[in-house]
Design a protein around this motif. Structure first.
Motif, PDB file in Angstrom:
ATOM      1  N   VAL A   1       8.271 -44.923 124.092  1.00 34.57           N
ATOM      2  CA  VAL A   1       6.807 -44.804 124.159  1.00 34.57           C
ATOM      3  C   VAL A   1       6.156 -45.571 123.015  1.00 34.57           C
ATOM      4  N   GLN A   2       6.751 -45.527 121.850  1.00 33.95           N
ATOM      5  CA  GLN A   2       6.201 -46.286 120.723  1.00 33.95           C
ATOM      6  C   GLN A   2       6.211 -47.782 121.041  1.00 33.95           C
ATOM      7  N   GLU A   3       7.317 -48.269 121.560  1.00 35.49           N
ATOM      8  CA  GLU A   3       7.406 -49.682 121.922  1.00 35.49           C
ATOM      9  C   GLU A   3       6.446 -50.021 123.060  1.00 35.49           C
TER      10      GLU A   3
ATOM     11  N   ALA B   1       1.385 -52.348 125.206  1.00 33.47           N
ATOM     12  CA  ALA B   1       0.064 -52.120 125.805  1.00 33.47           C
ATOM     13  C   ALA B   1      -1.026 -52.693 124.909  1.00 33.47           C
ATOM     14  N   LEU B   2      -0.897 -52.486 123.607  1.00 33.12           N
ATOM     15  CA  LEU B   2      -1.878 -53.030 122.668  1.00 33.12           C
ATOM     16  C   LEU B   2      -1.910 -54.550 122.738  1.00 33.12           C
ATOM     17  N   ASN B   3      -0.734 -55.162 122.792  1.00 31.45           N
ATOM     18  CA  ASN B   3      -0.664 -56.621 122.889  1.00 31.45           C
ATOM     19  C   ASN B   3      -1.179 -57.140 124.226  1.00 31.45           C
ATOM     20  N   GLY B   4      -1.059 -56.332 125.285  1.00 32.02           N
ATOM     21  CA  GLY B   4      -1.452 -56.776 126.617  1.00 32.02           C
ATOM     22  C   GLY B   4      -2.799 -56.268 127.072  1.00 32.02           C
ATOM     23  N   VAL B   5      -3.541 -55.581 126.190  1.00 26.95           N
ATOM     24  CA  VAL B   5      -4.809 -55.004 126.606  1.00 26.95           C
ATOM     25  C   VAL B   5      -5.794 -56.088 127.061  1.00 26.95           C
ATOM     26  N   GLY B   6      -5.668 -57.277 126.552  1.00 26.94           N
ATOM     27  CA  GLY B   6      -6.537 -58.377 126.968  1.00 26.94           C
ATOM     28  C   GLY B   6      -6.304 -58.817 128.399  1.00 26.94           C
ATOM     29  N   THR B   7      -5.118 -58.546 128.917  1.00 29.26           N
ATOM     30  CA  THR B   7      -4.798 -58.931 130.300  1.00 29.26           C
ATOM     31  C   THR B   7      -5.023 -57.797 131.288  1.00 29.26           C
TER      32      THR B   7
END
Length: 163
Positions: A27-29, A34-40
């Motif tokens: 879940v941490q990973e 998710a944070l890195n992909g929130v723009g997509t």
């Protein structure tokens, strides 16, 4: 978008990994992904989006951290108790409820991974067939088929163990 669904993400990861500590790592990973992909993120169901990330992260994590010949067993830890026992509960009824819950968890844990993940998403997380199809990357018909097979196997195993 992610925070309201962290409990579901953890529960799903725990079912897939079979281990609470591994689920926390997954879940941490997944949250980092998710944070890195929130723009997509294209909008829609944020819960389904997060659970799809958790699913993919889990399989990547398992491939990296577990042997290739992975044999899943029913070594799940006792389910954590989050709800208080009903006030009318007695020690005997509480013990029976815990045994029944452990029995069900072991039966679900013994299902093949594709059937288990479909069953967990539908029955424990209340996801729609469409959302499960999106998360797992299969057709809705496949979701329904897997769900039917998972339920049939559970009924068979529970019936066999009860007799």
């Amino acid at each position: 978008m992610v925070m309201p669904h962290l409990d579901d993400a953890y529960a799903f990861a725990r079912w897939l990994t079979g281990n609470a500590t591994d689920a926390e790592d997954v879940v941490q990973e997944a949250c980092l992904r998710a944070l890195n992909g929130v723009g997509t993120y294209a909008g829609g169901n944020a819960r389904a989006w997060l659970l799809a990330i958790v699913r993919n992260t889990t399989f990547t994590w398992l491939a990296r951290n577990r042997p290739k010949a992975l044999v899943l067993t029913d070594d799940l830890e006792a389910a954590e108790r989050t709800a208080p026992a009903p006030e009318t509960a007695t020690p005997e009824t509480d013990l029976i409820a815990r045994a029944d819950e452990a029995f069900l968890h072991a039966a679900v844990a013994g299902l093949p991974p594709p059937l288990r993940e479909t069953l967990v998403l539908r029955e424990f997380n209340g996801m729609s067939y469409r959302d499960i199809a999106d998360i797992t990357g299969v057709a809705v018909g496949t979701v329904m088929s897997r769900l039917a097979r998972a339920r049939a196997l559970l009924i068979e195993r529970i019936g066999k163990d009860m007799s």
